[in-house]
Design a protein around this motif. Structure first.
Motif, PDB file in Angstrom:
ATOM      1  N   UNK A  21       0.813  -1.205   0.000  1.00  0.00           N
ATOM      2  CA  UNK A  21       0.000   0.000   0.000  1.00  0.00           C
ATOM      3  C   UNK A  21       0.851   1.261   0.000  1.00  0.00           C
ATOM      4  N   UNK A  22       0.391   2.269  -0.734  1.00  0.00           N
ATOM      5  CA  UNK A  22       1.101   3.554  -0.784  1.00  0.00           C
ATOM      6  C   UNK A  22       0.095   4.692  -0.703  1.00  0.00           C
ATOM      7  N   UNK A  23       0.635   5.861  -0.351  1.00  0.00           N
ATOM      8  CA  UNK A  23      -0.160   7.079  -0.323  1.00  0.00           C
ATOM      9  C   UNK A  23       0.569   8.179  -1.079  1.00  0.00           C
ATOM     10  N   UNK A  24      -0.201   9.098  -1.615  1.00  0.00           N
ATOM     11  CA  UNK A  24       0.345  10.312  -2.219  1.00  0.00           C
ATOM     12  C   UNK A  24      -0.559  11.466  -1.821  1.00  0.00           C
ATOM     13  N   UNK A  25       0.022  12.655  -1.606  1.00  0.00           N
ATOM     14  CA  UNK A  25      -0.746  13.808  -1.162  1.00  0.00           C
ATOM     15  C   UNK A  25      -0.400  15.030  -1.999  1.00  0.00           C
ATOM     16  N   UNK A  26      -1.379  15.916  -2.133  1.00  0.00           N
ATOM     17  CA  UNK A  26      -1.174  17.166  -2.848  1.00  0.00           C
ATOM     18  C   UNK A  26      -1.940  18.272  -2.127  1.00  0.00           C
ATOM     19  N   UNK A  29       5.035   1.981  -9.065  1.00  0.00           N
ATOM     20  CA  UNK A  29       4.412   0.725  -9.491  1.00  0.00           C
ATOM     21  C   UNK A  29       5.465  -0.298  -9.890  1.00  0.00           C
ATOM     22  N   UNK A  30       5.216  -1.561  -9.528  1.00  0.00           N
ATOM     23  CA  UNK A  30       6.186  -2.626  -9.771  1.00  0.00           C
ATOM     24  C   UNK A  30       6.075  -3.215 -11.163  1.00  0.00           C
ATOM     25  N   UNK A  31       4.942  -2.983 -11.841  1.00  0.00           N
ATOM     26  CA  UNK A  31       4.738  -3.559 -13.173  1.00  0.00           C
ATOM     27  C   UNK A  31       3.682  -2.741 -13.897  1.00  0.00           C
ATOM     28  N   UNK A  32       3.677  -2.880 -15.217  1.00  0.00           N
ATOM     29  CA  UNK A  32       2.619  -2.243 -15.998  1.00  0.00           C
ATOM     30  C   UNK A  32       1.299  -2.955 -15.715  1.00  0.00           C
ATOM     31  N   UNK A  82      14.103   3.067  -6.554  1.00  0.00           N
ATOM     32  CA  UNK A  82      14.045   3.749  -5.263  1.00  0.00           C
ATOM     33  C   UNK A  82      12.789   3.436  -4.469  1.00  0.00           C
ATOM     34  N   UNK A  83      11.864   2.736  -5.102  1.00  0.00           N
ATOM     35  CA  UNK A  83      10.651   2.330  -4.397  1.00  0.00           C
ATOM     36  C   UNK A  83      10.795   0.943  -3.787  1.00  0.00           C
ATOM     37  N   UNK A  84      11.926   0.292  -4.037  1.00  0.00           N
ATOM     38  CA  UNK A  84      12.137  -1.047  -3.488  1.00  0.00           C
ATOM     39  C   UNK A  84      11.672  -2.162  -4.400  1.00  0.00           C
ATOM     40  N   UNK A  85      11.232  -1.826  -5.609  1.00  0.00           N
ATOM     41  CA  UNK A  85      10.830  -2.852  -6.567  1.00  0.00           C
ATOM     42  C   UNK A  85      12.066  -3.562  -7.107  1.00  0.00           C
ATOM     43  N   UNK A  86      12.060  -4.892  -7.110  1.00  0.00           N
ATOM     44  CA  UNK A  86      13.224  -5.676  -7.500  1.00  0.00           C
ATOM     45  C   UNK A  86      12.932  -6.500  -8.747  1.00  0.00           C
ATOM     46  N   UNK A  87      13.988  -6.737  -9.520  1.00  0.00           N
ATOM     47  CA  UNK A  87      13.900  -7.622 -10.672  1.00  0.00           C
ATOM     48  C   UNK A  87      14.267  -9.045 -10.255  1.00  0.00           C
ATOM     49  N   UNK A  88      14.209  -9.953 -11.202  1.00  0.00           N
ATOM     50  CA  UNK A  88      14.776 -11.280 -10.983  1.00  0.00           C
ATOM     51  C   UNK A  88      16.295 -11.162 -10.891  1.00  0.00           C
ATOM     52  N   UNK A  89      16.952 -12.270 -10.572  1.00  0.00           N
ATOM     53  CA  UNK A  89      18.406 -12.288 -10.441  1.00  0.00           C
ATOM     54  C   UNK A  89      19.027 -13.017 -11.621  1.00  0.00           C
TER      55      UNK A  89
END
Length: 409
Positions: free
Chosen positions: A79-84, A96-99, A205-212
């Motif tokens: 879960x994430x939040x964004x504010x304006x 987002x981690x994927x399309x 920078x969001x912590x999303x990782x690829x395969x190795x």
């Protein structure tokens, strides 16, 4: 006590009281006010980009409105939040981690932190930069280590995490590299010349990782040549003088003195007093070796200004070579060009640029090329020919030179 004195005392007491209270913020809002008006779903538009979406909407007209909040999942269970703020009609939904298609809930939030009913919007971010870059990640063996690259067309900061299994007990962390340059490069040196397993994955920078990815590589053997055996071998067309008469620190032997000039330092560097380029200098290595790599440390003062950008290196096994670089004793080892992580503009020197080139220096591998298909031949003398500097000027500086290879005799 006079009335005048009493007034002054009262005034200063009030000042002291206000000073003591300056950290306390007074926020005026009605805690009983209802939640702000709901965002009009009909005004919401979505623009999708790589790994993120941007929402635009009409700001609700409500005195109680403080900000607009978005809640969403950037990956299953994340879960994430964004504010304006109330003054901005745009909200970026990132990480987002994927399309794919994702639901986003938009809330109007009041000064009293009461939230409106949500408006649900579907966004469809494109493939994130880290996923897009991953297929191009490649690592190869080189002299004394490994070098890697990937294509980062987004220019977003992406991290490569490298691991190695040197014992057969599984991968262990080696080093990580954060790179935002489109032409991303990285390397690790000082590895033994034996078959090793390397593992690499990428992360944003969001912590999303690829395969190795797994690579089995054998770094090529090399050893650092002993600088205590080096000496200058002056040839007629080499630089003819330096600043050493006026500045004792700026002498040729500093180029292999083993000392890096400290930040804000002004000595232990080599600055030839040239009126034009190209400029050459020659070193007797004291041994005969096949060369594999050079490392040039620029002077911090001339970092990506007047430090060498393009240069050639020549070698010869002769102990008394002539001066002519063409048709004489000298053979081209290679042509080299300095690289700047942030791009080609010498007026822009970022922290990435500095960390890449100083104080560790920039390494240049000896490789086969069209000009020299076989650069691995025994040499006793090396001759550097500086062709250009980053600033385009004729003066250049070198803080320290190191050379690696395989000693023949």
């Amino acid at each position: 006590m006079s009335n005048k004195i009493i007034k002054y005392l009262t005034f200063f007491l009030l000042l002291a009281f206000v000073a003591c209270k300056e950290d306390e913020k007074l926020v005026y809002y009605d805690k009983d006010a209802p939640a702000p008006a709901v965002i009009d779903a009909g005004t919401v538009t979505v623009e999708n980009f790589a790994g993120k979406s941007v929402l635009r909407y009409n700001i609700p007209v409500d005195d109680n409105l403080l900000y607009v909040k978005a809640e969403y999942e950037s990956a299953p269970g994340v879960g994430r939040q964004a504010k304006s703020s109330r003054f901005t009609d745009t909200l970026a939904i990132e990480g987002f981690a994927a399309a794919g298609n994702y639901e986003v809930k938009l809330f109007s939030v009041g000064k009293n932190e009461k939230e409106s009913e949500p408006v649900t919007v579907t966004v469809s971010p494109l493939t994130p930069p880290v996923i897009d870059a991953y297929p191009s990640l490649d690592i190869i063996a080189t002299f004394g280590g490994i070098e890697g690259k990937f294509s980062n067309l987004s220019g977003q900061p992406l991290k490569v995490i490298l691991m190695m299994d040197s014992t057969g007990n599984g991968p262990e962390f080696m080093q990580s590299f954060m790179i935002d340059n489109p032409d991303a490069k990285f390397s690790i040196r000082g590895l033994p010349s034996k078959s090793l397993q390397f593992f690499a994955y990428m992360m944003d920078r969001w912590g999303n990782k690829t395969d190795t990815k797994t690579f089995t590589l054998t770094p090529m053997f090399e050893e650092a040549l002993d600088k205590t055996l080096w000496k200058e071998f002056k040839l007629p067309s080499d630089f003819q003088n330096t600043y050493e008469n006026n500045y004792p620190g700026y002498v040729f032997r500093n180029i292999f003195g083993g000392t890096i000039c400290p930040w804000n330092g002004w000595d232990q560097v080599f600055i030839p007093n040239n009126n034009s380029l190209p400029s050459t200098f020659t070193i007797d290595l004291g041994v005969e070796a096949q060369l594999s790599r050079f490392n040039l440390v620029p002077w911090w003062w001339f970092l990506y200004k007047d430090h060498a950008r393009t240069f050639e290196v020549y070698g010869t096994a002769s102990r008394n070579p002539g001066d002519d670089l063409t048709g004489g004793d000298w053979t081209l080892i290679g042509k080299f060009e300095s690289w700047k992580p942030s791009g080609d503009d010498p007026l822009v020197v970022t922290s990435d640029d500095q960390n890449y080139a100083w104080p560790g220096g920039e390494s240049f591998d000896v490789k086969s090329s069209e000009e020299q298909p076989n650069p691995y031949f025994p040499v006793r003398m090396v001759r550097f020919r500086i062709l250009s500097t980053w600033s385009g000027g004729f003066m250049y500086s070198i803080d320290e030179l190191s050379i690696w290879g395989e000693i023949i005799k």
